[in-house]
Design an enzyme around this catalytic site. Sequence first.
Site, short mmCIF file in Angstrom:
data_model
loop_
_atom_site.label_atom_id
_atom_site.label_comp_id
_atom_site.label_asym_id
_atom_site.label_seq_id
_atom_site.Cartn_x
_atom_site.Cartn_y
_atom_site.Cartn_z
N ASP A 85 1.16 -4.36 -9.01
CA ASP A 85 1.82 -5.25 -8.07
C ASP A 85 0.86 -5.58 -6.93
O ASP A 85 0.31 -4.67 -6.31
CB ASP A 85 3.08 -4.56 -7.54
CG ASP A 85 4.03 -5.50 -6.83
OD1 ASP A 85 3.95 -6.72 -7.08
OD2 ASP A 85 4.86 -5.00 -6.04
N ASN A 232 12.32 -3.13 -4.91
CA ASN A 232 11.78 -1.83 -4.54
C ASN A 232 12.56 -1.24 -3.37
O ASN A 232 13.07 -0.13 -3.45
CB ASN A 232 10.28 -1.94 -4.17
CG ASN A 232 9.64 -0.59 -3.87
OD1 ASN A 232 10.07 0.43 -4.41
ND2 ASN A 232 8.63 -0.58 -3.02
#
Length: 284
Positions: A85, A232
Amino acid sequence: MPLVSMKEMLIKAKKEGYAVGQFNINNLEFTQAILQAAEEEKSPVILGVSEGAGKYMGGFISVVHMVKGLMESYKITVPVAIHLDHGSSFEKCKEAVDAGFTSVMIDASHHPFEENVKITSQVVEYAHSKGVSVEAELGSVGGDEDGVIGGIIYADPAECKSLVEQTAIDCLAPALGSVHGPYKGEPNLGFAEMEEISNLTDIPLVLHGGTGIPTKDIQRSISLGTAKINVNTENQIAATKVIREILNNDPKVYDPRKYLAPARDAIKATVIGKMREFGSSQKA
């Protein structure tokens, strides 16, 4: 089932009108919870790993071995991708690919457009030669994610089309008003721009900052070509809330399993809820 790239799972998601969740892993418990949720929901899943989290867990090689070990122990049958990411450079993306990641994001969005194209093309050439999928970003997603800080700058549709044509990326994250971390006020996504970019590029789009976006906005984003949604913060908040309650209620607790196992359950429940919201349940 072996690890796979994101490419096929996102093409299928875009075609069938749902989104695959990228859920970031921060330690063992996050990884356990997300894999168990995916298997129970029969959902494809993307395990996101930021550079900071990768370093925290011992490096990219450690992350890959941990994921593979858990997949074997849990007899995981659904498609799983390990995705870097916000990769900061070609070198970091290469390191992840060489360690066994099956997907990488090169985030060169803070560079001038031509430099972004150049760096992204370099990553695509290397990653595709190894069967690894690539995500790129244009514009700037707001907020703070693991030290990646930015204000909101909308992606330019013409630049999105040009980037896709020049680099052959597999999916694109156009910044359209979402933020990393908790929202201050209501999210305000650029749906008109999203639709235009989707029509111009014809590849799966990615929505960063999926925590706190209302379901109606999630569903609209999916209908406009968004096939990957990143989450997240919501998992981190759910886990921390449980840990805080347990430690506040019983100061004698010292065995980490006594508070990490309930935290893991909270993450799992959150992920299952997201998979159902994104429409990826029963799509594996």
